[in-house]
Design an enzyme around this catalytic site. Sequence first.
Site, mmCIF file in Angstrom:
data_model
loop_
_atom_site.group_PDB
_atom_site.id
_atom_site.type_symbol
_atom_site.label_atom_id
_atom_site.label_comp_id
_atom_site.label_asym_id
_atom_site.label_seq_id
_atom_site.Cartn_x
_atom_site.Cartn_y
_atom_site.Cartn_z
ATOM 1 N N HIS A 56 0.819 -1.222 0.000
ATOM 2 C CA HIS A 56 0.000 0.000 0.000
ATOM 3 C C HIS A 56 0.849 1.266 0.000
ATOM 4 C CE1 HIS A 56 -3.479 -2.481 0.713
ATOM 5 N NE2 HIS A 56 -2.933 -2.996 1.807
ATOM 6 N N HIS A 218 -8.169 -3.971 -0.765
ATOM 7 C CA HIS A 218 -7.744 -5.328 -1.115
ATOM 8 C C HIS A 218 -8.744 -5.944 -2.078
ATOM 9 C CE1 HIS A 218 -6.604 -4.256 3.020
ATOM 10 N NE2 HIS A 218 -5.426 -4.684 2.646
#
Lengths: 331, 331
Positions: A56, A218
């Site tokens: 991320h 996700h």
Amino acid sequence: MQRILNNPDNIVDEMLKGFLKAHEDIVEAAKNPRVVRAKHIPEGKVGVVTGGGSGHKPAFIGYVGENLCDAAAVGEICSSPTAAAFLDACRAADQGKGVACLYGNYSGDNMNVKMAVKMAKKEGITVKTVVANDDVASAPKDEREKRRGVAGEVLMWKVGGAKAAKGGDLDEVIAAAQKAIDNTRSVGIGLTPCTLPAVGHPNFEIKDGTMEVGIGHHGEPGIEVCPLETADKMAKRMVDVVLPDYPFTEGDEVVVLVSGLGATPVMELYVLYDEIDRLLKEKGILIHRAYVGNYFTSLEMMGATLTVMKLDEELKELIDMPAYSMGLKQK
Amino acid sequence: MQRILNNPDNIVDEMLKGFLKAHEDIVEAAKNPRVVRAKHIPEGKVGVVTGGGSGHKPAFIGYVGENLCDAAAVGEICSSPTAAAFLDACRAADQGKGVACLYGNYSGDNMNVKMAVKMAKKEGITVKTVVANDDVASAPKDEREKRRGVAGEVLMWKVGGAKAAKGGDLDEVIAAAQKAIDNTRSVGIGLTPCTLPAVGHPNFEIKDGTMEVGIGHHGEPGIEVCPLETADKMAKRMVDVVLPDYPFTEGDEVVVLVSGLGATPVMELYVLYDEIDRLLKEKGILIHRAYVGNYFTSLEMMGATLTVMKLDEELKELIDMPAYSMGLKQK
């Protein structure tokens, strides 16, 4: 899979080695190889810690630095760090004044942070937590405790880190970070999926010509899959999800954060921001500060998130404080 | 094409509007809508200007700011700005001390800058130029004047901008920027092509399972197409192209810049950097500073570039000077 990898099983360790070398002016290794700590932590302050899965970037280790987080626990790709890593991050950040652990609402992180807090307590380290839940699309408004944390976490770290740097005690740091996330709402639109290196194929699908509104970091399902829209329509859709939820209204002063999800060209984020800015101003909402760029990504997903935080005088002062990390440099 | 767009013909104007709004603390509009100028230009300094096609963010406008460029001319996607835009950028930056125009070696830019220099001269503005040609793969060493400019331009702007900020006169600024690029070598590896929004399909091909070594920022052909390699092998290949060309040798102090081409996850750049760092240290080369991130991209291409600059005392001082722009913040 056109990626820059060695053995996918080692990607997190290799990434960490490179990260620590490249940013040795800002961060350093902790004893636990899955913990990154700030190189210069002012003495006597409350510790600020975060952590989360990898993939991320800049989140999470990119927000370890001056007036931000003091340490971060690092998980495998899209997986929570271990309880031991969260505990070691707390140890690295603690100076006897307690630790604020500011993280996102995911089951793995919740479980591991909870264990770490208990273990820390046994050692005499007081850890209090704020759990980010800014993703409007992930649960209804009356079930905010079920919502996920997304890019709003960046603003929570900014506020919590600044409050600690200003000498706030643990309860004051926790209160400021909690207010930051309580005043923050986000939504994402996904345009393409991402591929976990160890898997080798996309772990979910977004068909060409469609987009997924409310997608998670996700690939968690959103609230609607619809035909791909223009940037202006995407902006309106995002604004229409985010603003009524808080609600943000005329006269409010806000921070706006538009983050790419990884592979979307940055120029397109500015096209999106241009319309978001126009829509907010049209409603009489005052943009105190804007962040546009890749602040919280999901590997090579395409798409973007919109985050809006309502300011009061305290939040404004904390948001405006200088900061210096790999992912957020502000003077 | 899964992109955030309105009418592709307007993307540059819309991007600019969003960019100017988001970064109003750093940049402002010039009279020419295709010129971005720094908001705070210290009085009495030599002007520093750049410019180039769009789609390479943070390049070029992301390097307009404190101790960097004073103004940038903006072209259509992957096309040179007009001569008028370069001229207006020079006008925006000139304070009677002359202007250093630091740009990349592409035929359109060369032609338009040349015209702008002539037009500026008629107005009494002295413009001198440095043409970046750091891309080793784009022509043989004895034809350096044919080589393209790539991510090494960032280091040229850093050095030229710092020299001007320190009060250097025009010839000193030009000499420093010229030395910066003369001491700099780059190479790129492309893993996927990119799609120009107005075209709607990739404008060149990189087959899955292959990679193109030496690819240009617009998909210009490289020196070899070969099977996709591990990150470590890519690192070695890049180092083996870049180091002998200058050549960089034991005891040299260098700056290393690893830039993603747009869509490659940033974590992978750190995996690549980890090995590049190891290889350089193994050769006794001293890394004074590293930049790792998306510093010069090509829309949503995957891949990365390696840039190495040899330092002397002057370059070290200029590289270490603080800077503050959208694309480069350093204290």
